[in-house]
Structure formats: C-alpha cells, structure tokens
Design a protein around this motif. Structure first.
Motif, mmCIF file in Angstrom:
data_model
loop_
_atom_site.group_PDB
_atom_site.id
_atom_site.type_symbol
_atom_site.label_atom_id
_atom_site.label_comp_id
_atom_site.label_asym_id
_atom_site.label_seq_id
_atom_site.Cartn_x
_atom_site.Cartn_y
_atom_site.Cartn_z
ATOM 1 N N GLN A 190 -14.734 11.580 -24.568
ATOM 2 C CA GLN A 190 -13.705 10.708 -24.006
ATOM 3 C C GLN A 190 -13.882 9.270 -24.498
ATOM 4 O OE1 GLN A 190 -11.155 11.623 -22.226
ATOM 5 N NE2 GLN A 190 -11.638 13.599 -21.301
ATOM 6 N N GLU A 215 -11.382 17.539 -36.546
ATOM 7 C CA GLU A 215 -12.094 18.411 -35.621
ATOM 8 C C GLU A 215 -13.123 17.575 -34.845
ATOM 9 O OE1 GLU A 215 -14.082 21.438 -37.835
ATOM 10 O OE2 GLU A 215 -15.446 20.045 -38.822
ATOM 11 N N ASP A 233 -11.141 20.241 -31.810
ATOM 12 C CA ASP A 233 -9.803 20.255 -31.236
ATOM 13 C C ASP A 233 -9.714 19.457 -29.937
ATOM 14 O OD1 ASP A 233 -8.922 21.806 -33.323
ATOM 15 O OD2 ASP A 233 -9.117 23.709 -32.250
ATOM 16 N N ASP A 234 -10.776 19.529 -29.101
ATOM 17 C CA ASP A 234 -10.681 18.821 -27.821
ATOM 18 C C ASP A 234 -10.623 17.313 -28.030
ATOM 19 O OD1 ASP A 234 -13.300 18.608 -28.694
ATOM 20 O OD2 ASP A 234 -14.168 18.739 -26.682
ATOM 21 N N LEU A 235 -11.355 16.795 -29.020
ATOM 22 C CA LEU A 235 -11.288 15.371 -29.314
ATOM 23 C C LEU A 235 -9.893 14.991 -29.795
ATOM 24 C CD1 LEU A 235 -12.711 12.633 -29.640
ATOM 25 C CD2 LEU A 235 -13.340 13.340 -31.961
ATOM 26 N N CYS A 236 -9.300 15.846 -30.620
ATOM 27 C CA CYS A 236 -7.936 15.599 -31.098
ATOM 28 C C CYS A 236 -6.972 15.508 -29.920
ATOM 29 C CB CYS A 236 -7.512 16.711 -32.060
ATOM 30 S SG CYS A 236 -5.888 16.469 -32.786
ATOM 31 N N ARG A 237 -7.119 16.392 -28.946
ATOM 32 C CA ARG A 237 -6.238 16.367 -27.768
ATOM 33 C C ARG A 237 -6.444 15.082 -26.967
ATOM 34 N NH1 ARG A 237 -7.920 21.757 -27.360
ATOM 35 N NH2 ARG A 237 -9.376 21.195 -25.680
ATOM 36 N N TYR A 238 -7.682 14.665 -26.809
ATOM 37 C CA TYR A 238 -7.948 13.447 -26.037
ATOM 38 C C TYR A 238 -7.309 12.226 -26.702
ATOM 39 C CZ TYR A 238 -11.542 16.246 -23.673
ATOM 40 O OH TYR A 238 -12.218 17.204 -22.961
ATOM 41 N N ASP A 266 -3.573 12.395 -26.208
ATOM 42 C CA ASP A 266 -3.240 12.046 -24.827
ATOM 43 C C ASP A 266 -3.190 10.535 -24.647
ATOM 44 O OD1 ASP A 266 -3.067 14.678 -24.101
ATOM 45 O OD2 ASP A 266 -5.072 14.777 -23.205
#
Length: 350
Positions: A300, A317, A319-324, A327
């Motif tokens: 985060q 990469e 993916d979760d970092l890309c989504r954060y 957002d």
C-alpha cells in the motif's frame, strides 16, 4: 562509578550530520572515520572495541539517505577491492547542490526554518525531508552569525522531525512497560478501528517509523505504521508489559526479510523524475528490457509512492500492487471530477 550513558542524538540529526560530513569530503570517508567522528555515531563509538550494533545502524542510515534520493556513492580503495573496511563513502556535491539560480537570504532561511518547526510534531513526507536536508546542507554565508541567537541559517536551521505525533506517547509506553490503545486505519478501509497492544519496539525502516507490538485480540505480533494511527494514544496497565530484550533488532530483521522477498517490476518513462528517483531506491535493479525491479515491505505504501508519479510509471507485476495503484488513480480522478450533475456515476466514469 557507573559508566556515563552516551547522550541520545535524534535520528534525523544523525542523518543530517552524516549528509553534511559526506558532502564535505572529495575523497570520501571510511566507515571507521564516520563512526569515530560524525555526530550521532561518535557518542557511542568505542575505539578498538565492539561496534557491531553501531555499524548496523550506519548500514540502515545509508539506506535511509539513499531512500531520500540523495546520491551516496561507494568508492573502493585502489589495491583493496572487495575489502569493506577500506570502502569510502561520499556524496558528490555537484549532484546535490541547489540550482545556481536558487539562493536564500537570511530572512528566507529563517522562514523555512520556522515552517519546519511548525511541522516538527508531524510526519514530513520524503519530498519535504529531502528538500529540508538540501536547504540545510547548503548552509549560509561564511560571515553569517552562527552563534546561539544569531540570525544565520546555522542558528535557525530546520529541525528535521520526521516522527509522527504518536511517537512520543508510544516511546513513553515502552519506557513504562504499559499497554496502549489507539485507533488505526487499515489500508483499503475508511473507518479507523481501535487496537489494544503491548508495544515491543519502535523502529525506523525505509525512512518510516513503525511500532512492533503484541495485539491481544489476535494473539500475534504485528507491525503498525505510525502515520496510520488516528487520534491520541492512551496507556493502561503500566508496568505489566515490558518489551522482550532484542525486540527492536528482531523487528528490523523481519522487515529486512520482507524487503528482500517482495519485489515489483515497474516500467518507467526514460528521463523522467520517476526513473531518476526510483532507480536510486535501495536494492533497485534494472532488467534487460529496461524495467525497474523494486523492493518493498508494504504494497500500500509503494502504491501511494508510485501513484504520485502519474503516467511516468506503469506496474507490470505483481497484480495486487497494480490494483492498488489504479485504485489511487481512480480516487484522484473522482475527487477532482464535478459530481453536481451526475452524483451517482462519477466513479464509473472515472
């Protein structure tokens, strides 16, 4: 007679002294020269004695200096390649000087200093700390009054207090072996939740202060970022929760382990501020394709850092970092979109 305890030097003052010392040398300083002479180290340095913990402190400080974007160089001594004890450290002054057209009068320096003092109880951003270090390192005129009460930049130098408001009450709780209660905002949530903890250590990692503590509700030890604490810190059960010996060292070792394990691959636009700053982050490497591989502890936090660069960066990469990051970009667009006519569909349009 008991040994006199070395006076405590705040971390930010130690970092400033280190930066100033490395700026003032052309040939660089060895680790032993730094530990023996620089404010914040010399008070704890033992000539010919055991200085392992101080050397580890210096290694962490080097990382913090580089994390602020300051170009700290390592120079090998001719004929002693690979010998860490003969390595020399310096900051190339030409790369850290203020632009030639930027100069501050004594009055302007005093105003900058007063502004820093006004923020001394809060958490300065990395950009703010970098700017204050640069202004402070620039110094004043040679004939400026640097005595106490004088008006030169020496007397009114910015006080770099990179601590959050929760730092002092948490340090007090550690000293008193007390449990603490405070509201904490978890990333991705909008409402703070009350946490009840037994503090174990306050550590600085990657330029940010963290609390390592035992959480009663989950029967586990966790790390809490001080900047996410909302509201006051209260103490209770004083004297019943002493921190285990070596808790700080273990906390830093765990954070270093997470740092080494977690990486992100980032595409950056060549020649941009993002490329210049991110390439200087600790342990950053470059792939054959020209992408940057960054290390991090908290995804985060890294997402917030990357989002600030806007279109100059793109997360490949994980993916979760890309989504954060997405957002945060969507939230930024949403916050700057006029929702007067369409109050319900702004997020979708963003």
């Amino acid at each position: 007679m008991p040994a006199t305890r070395a006076p405590r030097v705040p971390a930010e003052e130690r970092l400033f002294s280190l930066v100033l010392a490395l700026l003032s040398t052309e040939s660089g300083l060895t680790k032993s020269e730094i530990l023996a002479n620089v404010q914040g180290y010399r008070q704890r340095f033992t000539q010919g004695g055991e200085n392992a913990s101080l050397e580890r402190q210096f290694e962490r400080d080097k990382d913090d200096v580089r994390e602020l974007g300051i170009p700290l160089e390592t120079i090998e001594t001719p004929g002693s390649a690979g010998n860490n004890q003969t390595l020399r450290y310096r900051i190339p002054k030409g790369e850290y000087d203020l632009p030639l057209d930027v100069r501050f009068t004594p009055d302007e320096s005093a105003l900058l200093s007063l502004a820093a003092m006004a923020w001394r109880e809060g958490a300065l951003s990395a950009d703010s700390r970098r700017a204050l270090l640069k202004v402070r390192s620039a110094g004043g005129d040679d004939d400026a009054d640097h005595t106490e009460g004088g008006f030169g930049i020496g007397a009114y130098a910015p006080r770099l207090r990179a601590r959050d408001v929760a730092f002092e009450p948490l340090r007090s709780a550690l000293d008193r072996a007390a449990a603490v209660r405070f509201s904490y905002i978890t990333p991705g949530q909008h409402e703070a939740r009350v946490r009840e903890l037994a503090p174990r250590a306050l550590v600085q990692h990657g330029g940010r202060w963290m609390l390592t503590a035992y959480e009663f509700a989950t029967d586990s030890v966790k790390n809490y970022l001080l900047s996410r604490i909302a509201g006051p810190v209260s103490q209770y059960e004083v004297g019943r929760h002493p921190a285990p010996a070596g808790a700080g060292e273990r906390a830093l070792a765990d954070l270093d382990r997470l740092w080494s394990e977690r990486t992100a691959t980032i595409a950056v636009t060549p020649g941009t501020d993002a490329e210049r700053r991110l390439s200087r982050r600790r342990d950053t490497t470059t792939t054959p394709e020209g992408h940057l591989v960054l290390h991090y502890v908290d995804p985060q936090l890294l997402a917030s850092e990357l989002a600030a660069f806007g279109p100059e960066v793109r997360v490949l990469e994980p993916d979760d970092l890309c989504r954060y990051v997405l957002d945060r970009m969507r939230a930024l667009v949403h916050d700057h979109t006029d929702h007067t006519d369409h109050p319900t569909d702004g997020a979708e349009r963003a």
